[in-house]
Design a protein around this motif. Sequence first.
Motif, short mmCIF file in Angstrom:
data_model
loop_
_atom_site.label_atom_id
_atom_site.label_comp_id
_atom_site.label_asym_id
_atom_site.label_seq_id
_atom_site.Cartn_x
_atom_site.Cartn_y
_atom_site.Cartn_z
N ARG A 101 0.82 -1.20 0.00
CA ARG A 101 0.00 0.00 0.00
C ARG A 101 0.86 1.26 0.00
O ARG A 101 2.01 1.25 0.41
CB ARG A 101 -0.93 0.00 1.22
N GLN A 102 0.25 2.34 -0.47
CA GLN A 102 0.94 3.63 -0.57
C GLN A 102 1.40 4.09 0.81
O GLN A 102 0.65 4.08 1.77
CB GLN A 102 0.01 4.66 -1.20
N THR A 130 10.88 2.68 -11.33
CA THR A 130 9.81 2.43 -12.30
C THR A 130 9.64 0.93 -12.52
O THR A 130 10.57 0.15 -12.31
CB THR A 130 10.11 3.11 -13.64
N GLU A 135 5.82 3.39 -15.34
CA GLU A 135 5.26 4.24 -14.29
C GLU A 135 6.12 4.18 -13.04
O GLU A 135 6.74 3.16 -12.74
CB GLU A 135 3.83 3.81 -13.95
N TYR A 137 6.59 3.80 -9.21
CA TYR A 137 5.84 3.17 -8.13
C TYR A 137 6.47 3.43 -6.76
O TYR A 137 5.82 3.21 -5.74
CB TYR A 137 5.74 1.66 -8.35
N GLU A 175 4.83 4.94 -3.66
CA GLU A 175 4.04 6.11 -4.01
C GLU A 175 2.84 5.76 -4.89
O GLU A 175 1.96 6.60 -5.09
CB GLU A 175 4.92 7.13 -4.75
N ARG A 176 2.83 4.53 -5.41
CA ARG A 176 1.74 4.14 -6.32
C ARG A 176 1.44 2.67 -6.09
O ARG A 176 2.35 1.86 -5.94
CB ARG A 176 2.17 4.38 -7.78
N GLU A 177 0.17 2.31 -6.07
CA GLU A 177 -0.24 0.92 -5.83
C GLU A 177 -0.55 0.23 -7.15
O GLU A 177 -0.93 0.87 -8.14
CB GLU A 177 -1.47 0.87 -4.91
N ASP A 179 -2.86 -1.95 -9.46
CA ASP A 179 -4.30 -2.14 -9.58
C ASP A 179 -4.62 -3.64 -9.61
O ASP A 179 -4.47 -4.30 -10.64
CB ASP A 179 -4.84 -1.46 -10.84
#
Length: 368
Positions: A101-102, A130, A135, A137, A175-177, A179
């Motif tokens: 999780r973030q 990345t 992206e 993450y 910083e990014r989860e 999906d």
Amino acid sequence: MIRIAMTLLVGLMLLPQAALSTPVRIKDLVEFDGVRGNDLVGYGLVVGLNGTGDGLRNAPFTEEIMVNILERLGVNVTGEQFRPQNVAAVIVTATLPPFARQGSQIDITVSAIGDADSLLGGTLVMTPLTAADGEIYAVAQGSVIAGGASVEGDGATIVQGVPTAGTVPSGARIEREVDFELADLTTVRLALRNPDFTTAARIEQVINADFGRSVAAMLDAGTVLLDIDATRAPSAAHALMRVENLRVEPERRARVVVDQRSGTIVMGEDVRISTVAVAQGNLTLRIEERPIAVQPNPFAEGETVIVPRTEVGLAEEETTGLAEVREGTSLSDVVAALNALGVSPREMIDILNAIQAAGALHAEFIVR
């Protein structure tokens, strides 16, 4: 008393067989489809090195990233000439665990890509990480813990371990989860780490027996399909929690694994061998250098000359001829038969390879 003694005797006789067939949790045998990690990579800069960084003449990419970082911080270094020895360009790698999780933190690995001598005492500057989709993450930063040491003097250098690679525990913040919604799944595939039809069938039987109905189906040697709706569990997570703790006795293929570098031999309990005859010959080559210094006579003009002298010997140790390796019906029989040859582990590797080529070794032979 006699009945008690007979019971203890039967228990001791059955104990070795039970130890060999210890059931294993399903979570240790399979991977759940979708529940996996994702690899991250980044390119960054380590600063604060004690003169062990990259030589900028040999690593121009280090200078480029250093200029970019300074300009982002508001320092204009365009046209300036600087040659610091306390920075090093590195590749940063990490694995984004499933359901991360973030805001949570993960460990990272830092490896030098230039001609830096050591990363000891360095600090990784903020580096974006990345994934394969391009992206970002996670973002990494922190003090590098190198896994080696380097000592250098005027005439000698000693390096222990790998000082050009290190880790930063909890050095990256997510910083990014990813999906992925486990709750939306209606079926989950269980992928066996070591595909085997027997093991897959046993997993299917154990799961169906625990739920009391058909909720799992074997698709092939490496896949078992679990119907989440048929389990009647509150959620997919509850169903997987129940499944992963069930115990199954896995079926293993007979294998002989050999590590040629260390001379290590590992055999599985199902290895069998047919009766063969083996002869092992040892050829020894001996080379010894004994140079002689020839000097001129006293008070005579001349130079000292080194005359080479080499002694070469070739000998073959006597062997006892062919040795019969009898058929083994268990691993202990196979080991006893091979040990009877009285050879070293490295010679045993050659013997096992020859026995396998002769078709007498009934196991998969793996050389690493």
